[in-house]
Design a protein around this motif. Structure first.
Motif: not given
Length: 186
Positions: A103-110
């Motif tokens: 989720n962090d990778i999806r949210q922060k790095l798209n």
């Protein structure tokens, strides 16, 4: 039925008379509110006890609790296995950690990545419990079309693309994972 009601009323009246006598004899000091609380509790018990007896249909509280425990926690005669519990706790921790990282990778790095494998310090007695030792990620192409990679003749095989460097840098800075322990599969 009439005998039941008359005995119930007699009990309630006797409790109220007892409470009135206690309140008359009780000096007015700081303990009066505590005594009134206890007396109110006695009245509540006096009112509710006959009601429970009237509606009692042979329900045994001990058996009911035992059946509930057996249904949701297994046989009460079996001993609690701490190792199994700790294993389940670590597995649940790892699953939640995987979801959080994705989720962090999806949210922060798209970017869309799936955590394939994660190794953590599983020693619950150490201060480093839960610290990520290594992680393997794979690019999730389910929502996007996989691009055709550029073919270069004479390219160094150890060269990493920009996306891999970005992921490794992000995980190193935010989770403290050493970059050499991060594996990205494309």
């Amino acid at each position: 039925m009439i005998d039941f009601l008359s005995s119930w009323i007699k009990i309630i009246l006797s409790v109220y008379i007892f409470i009135a006598l206690v309140e008359i004899l009780l000096p007015s000091n700081k303990f009066k509110k505590y005594v009134k609380f206890v007396l109110g509790f006695i009245v509540l018990v006096a009112i509710l006890t006959p009601v429970f007896k009237f509606f009692d249909k042979g329900i045994n509280v001990e058996n009911t609790v035992s059946e509930y425990y057996n249904k949701y926690y297994g046989d009460a005669s079996k001993s609690f296995n701490l190792e199994v519990y700790n294993r389940q706790l670590v597995d649940e921790f790892k699953n939640n950690l995987k979801k959080r990282i994705e989720n962090d990778i999806r949210q922060k790095l798209n970017k869309e990545f799936t955590v394939e494998d994660i190794k953590i310090n599983e020693d619950m007695n150490s201060l480093g419990f839960g610290k990520i030792e290594s992680i393997t990620l794979s690019k999730n192409y389910s929502k996007i079309i996989k691009p055709v990679e550029k073919v270069t003749i004479g390219r160094d095989l150890k060269e990493e693309d920009y996306e891999t460097i970005l992921i490794k840098k992000y995980l190193h800075e935010n989770l403290g994972i050493r970059q050499e322990n991060i594996r990205v599969i494309k």
